[in-house]
Design a protein around this motif. Structure first.
Motif, PDB file in Angstrom:
ATOM      1  N   HIS A  30       0.808  -1.226   0.000  1.00 16.41           N
ATOM      2  CA  HIS A  30       0.000   0.000   0.000  1.00 16.41           C
ATOM      3  C   HIS A  30       0.838   1.272   0.000  1.00 16.41           C
ATOM      4  CE1 HIS A  30       0.578   1.221   4.224  1.00 16.41           C
ATOM      5  NE2 HIS A  30       0.562  -0.068   4.526  1.00 16.41           N
ATOM      6  N   TRP A  31       0.200   2.313  -0.531  1.00 13.13           N
ATOM      7  CA  TRP A  31       0.804   3.638  -0.509  1.00 13.13           C
ATOM      8  C   TRP A  31       0.743   4.192   0.910  1.00 13.13           C
ATOM      9  CZ3 TRP A  31      -0.638   7.280  -5.132  1.00 13.13           C
ATOM     10  CH2 TRP A  31      -0.245   6.687  -6.336  1.00 13.13           C
ATOM     11  N   THR A  32       1.627   5.141   1.203  1.00 16.55           N
ATOM     12  CA  THR A  32       1.620   5.787   2.517  1.00 16.55           C
ATOM     13  C   THR A  32       0.546   6.881   2.555  1.00 16.55           C
ATOM     14  OG1 THR A  32       3.190   7.511   1.897  1.00 16.55           O
ATOM     15  CG2 THR A  32       4.119   5.414   2.730  1.00 16.55           C
ATOM     16  N   GLU A  33       0.224   7.318   3.759  1.00 16.66           N
ATOM     17  CA  GLU A  33      -0.716   8.431   3.907  1.00 16.66           C
ATOM     18  C   GLU A  33      -0.213   9.673   3.170  1.00 16.66           C
ATOM     19  OE1 GLU A  33      -3.199   9.268   7.638  1.00 16.66           O
ATOM     20  OE2 GLU A  33      -1.528   8.021   8.378  1.00 16.66           O
ATOM     21  N   ASN A  34       1.094   9.932   3.259  1.00 15.46           N
ATOM     22  CA  ASN A  34       1.657  11.109   2.588  1.00 15.46           C
ATOM     23  C   ASN A  34       1.522  11.019   1.074  1.00 15.46           C
ATOM     24  OD1 ASN A  34       2.345  12.452   4.911  1.00 15.46           O
ATOM     25  ND2 ASN A  34       4.449  11.703   4.928  1.00 15.46           N
ATOM     26  N   MET A  35       1.711   9.827   0.517  1.00 13.83           N
ATOM     27  CA  MET A  35       1.571   9.657  -0.931  1.00 13.83           C
ATOM     28  C   MET A  35       0.132   9.949  -1.364  1.00 13.83           C
ATOM     29  SD  MET A  35       3.881   6.205  -1.301  1.00 13.83           S
ATOM     30  CE  MET A  35       3.683   5.941  -3.059  1.00 13.83           C
ATOM     31  N   ILE A  36      -0.826   9.442  -0.609  1.00 18.86           N
ATOM     32  CA  ILE A  36      -2.236   9.673  -0.933  1.00 18.86           C
ATOM     33  C   ILE A  36      -2.581  11.141  -0.746  1.00 18.86           C
ATOM     34  CG2 ILE A  36      -4.613   9.133  -0.271  1.00 18.86           C
ATOM     35  CD1 ILE A  36      -3.539   6.287   0.470  1.00 18.86           C
ATOM     36  N   SER A  37      -2.087  11.729   0.323  1.00 19.45           N
ATOM     37  CA  SER A  37      -2.327  13.147   0.583  1.00 19.45           C
ATOM     38  C   SER A  37      -1.817  14.004  -0.577  1.00 19.45           C
ATOM     39  CB  SER A  37      -1.659  13.555   1.889  1.00 19.45           C
ATOM     40  OG  SER A  37      -1.871  14.909   2.150  1.00 19.45           O
ATOM     41  N   ASP A  38      -0.633  13.668  -1.099  1.00 24.96           N
ATOM     42  CA  ASP A  38      -0.073  14.405  -2.235  1.00 24.96           C
ATOM     43  C   ASP A  38      -0.972  14.291  -3.461  1.00 24.96           C
ATOM     44  OD1 ASP A  38       2.097  15.244  -0.758  1.00 24.96           O
ATOM     45  OD2 ASP A  38       3.508  13.804  -1.644  1.00 24.96           O
ATOM     46  N   GLU A  39      -1.534  13.109  -3.695  1.00 24.94           N
ATOM     47  CA  GLU A  39      -2.405  12.919  -4.860  1.00 24.94           C
ATOM     48  C   GLU A  39      -3.710  13.693  -4.709  1.00 24.94           C
ATOM     49  OE1 GLU A  39      -1.494  11.456  -7.756  1.00 24.94           O
ATOM     50  OE2 GLU A  39       0.441  11.163  -6.779  1.00 24.94           O
ATOM     51  N   LEU A  40      -4.127  13.948  -3.476  1.00 23.80           N
ATOM     52  CA  LEU A  40      -5.364  14.706  -3.245  1.00 23.80           C
ATOM     53  C   LEU A  40      -5.196  16.189  -3.547  1.00 23.80           C
ATOM     54  CD1 LEU A  40      -6.696  12.926  -0.047  1.00 23.80           C
ATOM     55  CD2 LEU A  40      -7.874  13.060  -2.258  1.00 23.80           C
ATOM     56  N   LEU A  41      -3.953  16.648  -3.641  1.00 25.90           N
ATOM     57  CA  LEU A  41      -3.711  18.036  -4.022  1.00 25.90           C
ATOM     58  C   LEU A  41      -3.964  18.146  -5.517  1.00 25.90           C
ATOM     59  CD1 LEU A  41      -0.371  18.658  -2.091  1.00 25.90           C
ATOM     60  CD2 LEU A  41      -2.690  19.318  -1.393  1.00 25.90           C
ATOM     61  N   ASP A  42      -4.919  18.936  -5.894  1.00 20.47           N
ATOM     62  CA  ASP A  42      -5.329  19.050  -7.294  1.00 20.47           C
ATOM     63  C   ASP A  42      -4.382  20.000  -8.038  1.00 20.47           C
ATOM     64  OD1 ASP A  42      -6.754  18.729  -9.601  1.00 20.47           O
ATOM     65  OD2 ASP A  42      -8.512  19.855  -8.934  1.00 20.47           O
ATOM     66  N   VAL A  43      -3.139  19.554  -8.182  1.00 23.45           N
ATOM     67  CA  VAL A  43      -2.118  20.364  -8.848  1.00 23.45           C
ATOM     68  C   VAL A  43      -1.342  19.516  -9.846  1.00 23.45           C
ATOM     69  CG1 VAL A  43      -1.822  21.974  -6.921  1.00 23.45           C
ATOM     70  CG2 VAL A  43      -0.439  19.916  -7.003  1.00 23.45           C
ATOM     71  N   PHE A  44      -0.685  20.175 -10.789  1.00 25.46           N
ATOM     72  CA  PHE A  44       0.201  19.508 -11.738  1.00 25.46           C
ATOM     73  C   PHE A  44      -0.473  18.346 -12.473  1.00 25.46           C
ATOM     74  CE2 PHE A  44       3.015  20.920  -8.163  1.00 25.46           C
ATOM     75  CZ  PHE A  44       3.503  22.043  -8.800  1.00 25.46           C
ATOM     76  N   GLY A  45      -1.733  18.511 -12.835  1.00 28.05           N
ATOM     77  CA  GLY A  45      -2.436  17.484 -13.596  1.00 28.05           C
ATOM     78  C   GLY A  45      -2.923  16.312 -12.772  1.00 28.05           C
ATOM     79  N   ARG A  46      -2.809  16.395 -11.464  1.00 33.18           N
ATOM     80  CA  ARG A  46      -3.271  15.313 -10.592  1.00 33.18           C
ATOM     81  C   ARG A  46      -4.770  15.433 -10.342  1.00 33.18           C
ATOM     82  NH1 ARG A  46       1.309  14.958  -5.824  1.00 33.18           N
ATOM     83  NH2 ARG A  46       3.047  14.681  -7.234  1.00 33.18           N
ATOM     84  N   ALA A  47      -5.429  14.301 -10.262  1.00 33.01           N
ATOM     85  CA  ALA A  47      -6.838  14.270  -9.864  1.00 33.01           C
ATOM     86  C   ALA A  47      -7.100  12.958  -9.154  1.00 33.01           C
ATOM     87  CB  ALA A  47      -7.755  14.406 -11.074  1.00 33.01           C
ATOM     88  N   THR A  48      -7.820  13.029  -8.065  1.00 29.46           N
ATOM     89  CA  THR A  48      -8.284  11.837  -7.371  1.00 29.46           C
ATOM     90  C   THR A  48      -9.799  11.839  -7.475  1.00 29.46           C
ATOM     91  OG1 THR A  48      -6.419  11.770  -5.839  1.00 29.46           O
ATOM     92  CG2 THR A  48      -8.420  10.636  -5.150  1.00 29.46           C
TER      93      THR A  48
END
Length: 147
Positions: A30-48
């Motif tokens: 599994h991914w870490t909490e920090n990795m998931i938290s980073d993906e939740l930031l809607d920046v640099f083309g990221r979307a969750t």
């Protein structure tokens, strides 16, 4: 009244629920909490994208987009909701939001036949194999869809 599934953008307040699903589904990988938290930031083309029913999170899909290239970084459906079409619903939503003439890429554990079959049903094809990719020594299939 029947409960309606919805897909919405993930927000930082979803972190706990997503992390719990992540730990349950992927166990030692599994991914870490920090990795998931980073993906939740809607920046640099990221979307969750979060799938929920009756205000309960059932799953998520994390993507990164660069022009007409989309990478599915991580996707999971909570264990009790697996095998009920939730992954199909979520992936279908993501692909409907993907611009026409886009290239969509993902990596999936070679032994995850349910996920592989889901991706193939949408037209994804294997284009590469990454040996010894996961902590347990398993390989990853790199899959591609011209959308």
């Amino acid at each position: 009244m029947q409960n309606k599934k919805i897909v919405r953008k993930g927000i930082p307040n979803d972190l706990y629920s997503l992390y719990q699903i992540e730990k349950d589904v992927f166990d030692n990988e599994h991914w870490t909490e920090n990795m998931i938290s980073d993906e939740l930031l809607d920046v640099f083309g990221r979307a969750t994208w979060v799938l929920e029913e009756s205000h309960k999170i059932l799953g998520y899909c994390m993507t990164r987009s660069f022009g007409k290239e989309v990478n599915i970084m991580n996707m999971a459906i909570e264990t009790p909701s697996q095998g009920k079409g939730m992954g199909r619903f979520l992936l279908g939503y993501i692909l409907d939001k993907t611009p026409i003439n886009s290239s969509v890429f993902l990596e999936v554990k070679q032994g995850n036949f349910n996920a592989i079959n889901l991706y193939r049903s949408f037209g994804f094809q294997k284009i590469n194999l990454r040996g010894n990719y996961y902590k347990d020594g398993s390989s990853a299939l790199v899959m591609y869809l011209e959308h």
